[in-house]
Design an enzyme around this catalytic site. Structure first.
Site, PDB file in Angstrom:
ATOM      1  N   CYS A  78      -3.861 -52.743 -19.990  1.00  0.00           N
ATOM      2  CA  CYS A  78      -2.857 -53.859 -19.838  1.00  0.00           C
ATOM      3  C   CYS A  78      -1.649 -54.005 -19.239  1.00  0.00           C
ATOM      4  O   CYS A  78      -1.056 -55.189 -20.066  1.00  0.00           O
ATOM      5  CB  CYS A  78      -2.167 -53.202 -21.358  1.00  0.00           C
ATOM      6  SG  CYS A  78      -2.666 -52.597 -22.628  1.00  0.00           S
TER       7      CYS A  78
ATOM      8  N   HIS B  22       5.235 -55.323 -22.562  1.00  0.00           N
ATOM      9  CA  HIS B  22       3.988 -55.252 -23.072  1.00  0.00           C
ATOM     10  C   HIS B  22       3.946 -55.157 -24.391  1.00  0.00           C
ATOM     11  O   HIS B  22       4.699 -53.989 -24.771  1.00  0.00           O
ATOM     12  CB  HIS B  22       2.891 -54.922 -22.308  1.00  0.00           C
ATOM     13  CG  HIS B  22       1.407 -54.126 -22.752  1.00  0.00           C
ATOM     14  ND1 HIS B  22       0.675 -54.951 -23.576  1.00  0.00           N
ATOM     15  CD2 HIS B  22       0.679 -52.860 -23.229  1.00  0.00           C
ATOM     16  CE1 HIS B  22      -0.320 -54.201 -24.211  1.00  0.00           C
ATOM     17  NE2 HIS B  22      -0.312 -53.138 -23.763  1.00  0.00           N
TER      18      HIS B  22
ATOM     19  N   ASN C 170      -1.453 -54.132 -29.827  1.00  0.00           N
ATOM     20  CA  ASN C 170      -1.422 -54.832 -28.981  1.00  0.00           C
ATOM     21  C   ASN C 170      -2.594 -55.502 -29.074  1.00  0.00           C
ATOM     22  O   ASN C 170      -3.897 -54.653 -29.315  1.00  0.00           O
ATOM     23  CB  ASN C 170      -1.683 -52.939 -28.322  1.00  0.00           C
ATOM     24  CG  ASN C 170      -1.988 -52.647 -26.836  1.00  0.00           C
ATOM     25  OD1 ASN C 170      -2.069 -53.794 -26.816  1.00  0.00           O
ATOM     26  ND2 ASN C 170      -1.645 -51.756 -26.925  1.00  0.00           N
TER      27      ASN C 170
HETATM   28  N1  ACO Z   1      -1.763 -43.110 -40.078  1.00  0.00           N
HETATM   29  C1  ACO Z   1      -1.323 -41.923 -40.435  1.00  0.00           C
HETATM   30  N2  ACO Z   1      -1.405 -40.906 -39.954  1.00  0.00           N
HETATM   31  C2  ACO Z   1      -1.821 -40.610 -38.648  1.00  0.00           C
HETATM   32  C3  ACO Z   1      -2.567 -42.058 -37.961  1.00  0.00           C
HETATM   33  C4  ACO Z   1      -2.334 -42.755 -38.465  1.00  0.00           C
HETATM   34  N3  ACO Z   1      -3.210 -44.352 -38.424  1.00  0.00           N
HETATM   35  N4  ACO Z   1      -2.389 -41.713 -37.097  1.00  0.00           N
HETATM   36  C5  ACO Z   1      -2.277 -40.617 -36.674  1.00  0.00           C
HETATM   37  N5  ACO Z   1      -1.434 -39.708 -37.648  1.00  0.00           N
HETATM   38  C6  ACO Z   1      -1.074 -38.357 -37.932  1.00  0.00           C
HETATM   39  C7  ACO Z   1      -1.797 -37.917 -36.692  1.00  0.00           C
HETATM   40  O1  ACO Z   1      -2.273 -37.108 -37.557  1.00  0.00           O
HETATM   41  C8  ACO Z   1      -0.343 -36.712 -37.229  1.00  0.00           C
HETATM   42  O2  ACO Z   1      -0.598 -35.627 -38.336  1.00  0.00           O
HETATM   43  P1  ACO Z   1      -0.368 -34.515 -37.379  1.00  0.00           P
HETATM   44  O3  ACO Z   1       1.057 -34.129 -37.933  1.00  0.00           O
HETATM   45  O4  ACO Z   1      -0.906 -33.147 -39.009  1.00  0.00           O
HETATM   46  O5  ACO Z   1      -1.335 -33.938 -36.536  1.00  0.00           O
HETATM   47  C9  ACO Z   1       0.357 -37.447 -36.757  1.00  0.00           C
HETATM   48  O6  ACO Z   1       0.441 -38.526 -37.615  1.00  0.00           O
HETATM   49  C10 ACO Z   1       1.762 -37.699 -36.208  1.00  0.00           C
HETATM   50  O7  ACO Z   1       0.585 -37.744 -35.009  1.00  0.00           O
HETATM   51  P2  ACO Z   1       0.936 -38.518 -33.757  1.00  0.00           P
HETATM   52  O8  ACO Z   1       0.431 -38.884 -32.561  1.00  0.00           O
HETATM   53  O9  ACO Z   1       2.028 -37.269 -32.836  1.00  0.00           O
HETATM   54  O10 ACO Z   1       2.551 -39.676 -33.579  1.00  0.00           O
HETATM   55  P3  ACO Z   1       2.760 -40.526 -32.930  1.00  0.00           P
HETATM   56  O11 ACO Z   1       4.035 -40.516 -33.221  1.00  0.00           O
HETATM   57  O12 ACO Z   1       3.016 -40.558 -31.990  1.00  0.00           O
HETATM   58  O13 ACO Z   1       2.431 -41.820 -32.501  1.00  0.00           O
HETATM   59  C11 ACO Z   1       1.057 -43.041 -31.727  1.00  0.00           C
HETATM   60  C12 ACO Z   1       1.008 -41.658 -32.454  1.00  0.00           C
HETATM   61  C13 ACO Z   1       1.138 -44.713 -32.451  1.00  0.00           C
HETATM   62  C14 ACO Z   1      -0.659 -43.632 -30.859  1.00  0.00           C
HETATM   63  C15 ACO Z   1       1.877 -43.863 -30.089  1.00  0.00           C
HETATM   64  O14 ACO Z   1       1.591 -41.876 -29.806  1.00  0.00           O
HETATM   65  C16 ACO Z   1       1.928 -44.384 -29.131  1.00  0.00           C
HETATM   66  O15 ACO Z   1       1.955 -45.657 -29.060  1.00  0.00           O
HETATM   67  N6  ACO Z   1       1.889 -44.283 -28.549  1.00  0.00           N
HETATM   68  C17 ACO Z   1       0.819 -45.104 -27.155  1.00  0.00           C
HETATM   69  C18 ACO Z   1      -0.011 -46.046 -26.866  1.00  0.00           C
HETATM   70  C19 ACO Z   1       0.119 -47.289 -25.299  1.00  0.00           C
HETATM   71  O16 ACO Z   1       1.166 -47.664 -26.154  1.00  0.00           O
HETATM   72  N7  ACO Z   1      -0.935 -47.228 -25.424  1.00  0.00           N
HETATM   73  C20 ACO Z   1      -0.440 -48.212 -23.889  1.00  0.00           C
HETATM   74  C21 ACO Z   1      -1.494 -49.020 -23.866  1.00  0.00           C
HETATM   75  S1  ACO Z   1      -2.412 -49.319 -24.579  1.00  0.00           S
HETATM   76  C22 ACO Z   1      -4.028 -49.992 -23.366  1.00  0.00           C
HETATM   77  O17 ACO Z   1      -4.346 -50.167 -21.477  1.00  0.00           O
HETATM   78  C23 ACO Z   1      -5.138 -50.130 -23.544  1.00  0.00           C
END
Ligand code: ACO
Length: 325
Positions: A112, A252, A282
Site C-alpha cells: 500500500c 492511504h 482499500n
Molecule cells: N462482518 C461482520 N463481522 C466481522 C467481519 C465482517 N466482515 N469481520 C470480522 N468480524 C467479526 C470478527 O469475527 C470479530 O468477532 P468476535 O468478536 O465474535 O471474534 C469481530 O467482528 C471484531 O473483529 P476485529 O478483527 O477485532 O474487528 P476490528 O474492529 O479490528 O476491525 C478491521 C477489523 C476492519 C480489519 C481492522 O482491524 C482494520 O482495518 N485493520 C487494518 C487494515 C489495514 O489498514 N490494512 C492496511 C494495509 S492493507 C495492504 O497493505 C494491502
C-alpha cells in the site's frame, strides 16, 4: 531543480460491489462494515482483466493533463502487488499499451506504500539525470487475491488505478520532501504467501488458500496508526512546515477509523483529510493517486496547494511526501 506533478488521472472498473451485495455472499452486514471501516462499496473488475488496462486509462488522463505525449516519457514505474503476470512487469505492458517506446519500465512492490515509494524513486531518477519525464501509476486488481470465504478481509479491498506525470520544472516548488520506512520483521501481519518461491503453485498451496490475502487486522491497525503519525511528522519536520501549513492531507484509504485517529493525533483541522474509501475500499498502491485525481477533479486539490500524502502497508512499509501542487 524541482520535480513537479504535472498530470494526474485515475480509472476504476464500472462494476460496483456494495456492502448489501456482500451480505448475500457471507456472514456480514452493511452496519458492521460501515462502522468498522467507513467502506460502503468497492469496484470489482471483470474476470480476466489486466491491471495494466486500468493503469493505461489512468495514465492517458494524467498525460493529457500534463500535455505530455507517449514518446516523451523516459521512464514508467508501476506500483502494484497484483501484476498482470509474474513477469514481464506490468510497467512493460503499460508501456506497450501507451506506445511509450522510448521509456524504460519496471514495477515496484511496496504494497500500500508503493505509490509514495515510486514517487521517491521517480524524483531520484529525474534529479540524477536518468530521466526527464516519468510516469508513475499505482494500479491494483486486488479482487484477484481476495478470499471471499474470509469476511475479515473480503470486505476491505477493491480494484482501480491512478497515475501521475512527473517532470523537472525548475522555477516552481514540487515534491518538497519524502520519507520511507520498512520493517520486514512484521511481514506476518499482512501477506499473500502463495505462488512465490516459498510456496510455489501446487494443489496443496491452493487447498490451503495461500494465494489469498491474509491479515492480522488488529495488529495491522495499531501499527498503521503509530507509523503513519510518525512518518507524517518526520516529513513535516524535515521540510520545516507544520500541520497548519497543509491545504489537504490524502492518507492511504484503508480504514476511516485509522484516518480519523491519525488526523486527531496530528492536530489536523476538520475537513482537511480527504476521504473516498466509502466508494472504493482499500485499493492498496492505487488508493492515493485515485484520491488525488478525484480531489483535483472536485476542486478540493488545486494548483499551488500544499499536499501531504502518507501510506502504510504490508512489509511492513510506510512513507509520506509533502508536495506543492
Ligand atoms: N462482518 C461482520 N463481522 C466481522 C467481519 C465482517 N466482515 N469481520 C470480522 N468480524 C467479526 C470478527 O469475527 C470479530 O468477532 P468476535 O468478536 O465474535 O471474534 C469481530 O467482528 C471484531 O473483529 P476485529 O478483527 O477485532 O474487528 P476490528 O474492529 O479490528 O476491525 C478491521 C477489523 C476492519 C480489519 C481492522 O482491524 C482494520 O482495518 N485493520 C487494518 C487494515 C489495514 O489498514 N490494512 C492496511 C494495509 S492493507 C495492504 O497493505 C494491502
Amino acid at each position: 531543480m524541482s520535480v513537479k506533478i504535472t498530470g494526474i488521472g485515475h480509472a476504476v472498473p464500472d462494476g460496483v460491489l456494495t456492502n448489501f451485495d456482500l451480505e448475500k455472499m457471507m456472514d456480514t452486514s452493511d452496519e458492521w462494515i460501515t462502522e468498522r471501516t467507513g467502506i460502503k462499496e468497492r469496484r470489482i473488475a471483470p474476470k480476466g482483466s489486466a491491471t495494466s488496462e486500468y493503469a493505461a486509462r489512468a495514465s492517458r488522463k494524467a498525460m493529457d493533463m500534463a500535455g505530455v505525449g507517449p514518446e516523451e516519457i523516459d521512464a514508467i514505474i508501476v506500483a502494484t502487488l497484483t501484476p498482470d503476470m509474474k513477469f514481464p512487469s506490468t510497467a512493460c505492458f503499460l508501456q506497450e499499451k501507451l506506445g511509450a517506446q522510448r521509456a524504460y519500465a519496471f514495477d515496484l512492490n511496496a504494497a500500500c506504500s508503493g505509490f509514495i515509494y515510486s514517487l521517491t524513486v521517480a524524483k531520484g531518477l529525474i534529479e540524477s539525470g536518468a530521466a526527464r519525464k516519468v510516469l508513475v501509476s499505482g494500479a491494483e486488481l486486488l479482487s484477484t487475491i481476495i478470499n471471499f470465504d474470509d469476511r475479515s478481509t473480503a470486505v476491505l479491498f477493491g480494484d482501480g488505478a491512478g497515475a501521475v506525470v512527473l517532470e523537472d520544472v525548475p522555477d516552481e516548488e514540487g515534491i518538497i520532501c519524502t520519507a520511507l520506512h520498512s520493517d520486514g520483521s512484521l511481514w506476518e501481519l499482512l501477506n499473500c504467501p502463495g505462488g512465490g518461491s516459498v510456496y510455489p503453485i501446487s494443489k496443496e498451496m491452493i487447498d490451503e488458500k495461500l494465494h489469498y490475502i491474509r491479515m492480522n487486522g488488529n495488529e495491522t491497525f495499531k501499527n498503521a496508526v503509530t507509523r503513519l503519525v510518525e512518518v507524517t511528522r518526520e516529513v513535516l519536520e524535515k521540510s520545516g512546515r507544520t500541520i497548519d501549513d497543509i491545504d489537504l492531507f490524502i492518507p492511504h484509504q484503508a480504514n476511516k477509523r485509522i484516518i480519523d485517529a491519525v488526523a486527531k493525533r496530528l492536530g489536523l483541522s476538520d475537513g482537511k483529510a480527504y476521504l473516498n474509501l466509502h466508494k472504493y475500499g482499500n485499493t492498496s498502491a492505487a488508493s492515493i493517486p485515485i484520491a488525488m485525481s478525484e480531489a483535483w477533479e472536485e476542486g478540493a486539490l488545486k494548483k499551488g496547494d500544499l499536499l501531504l500524502i502518507s501510506a502504510f502497508g504490508a512489509g511492513l512499509t510506510w512513507g509520506s511526501a509533502l508536495i506543492r501542487m
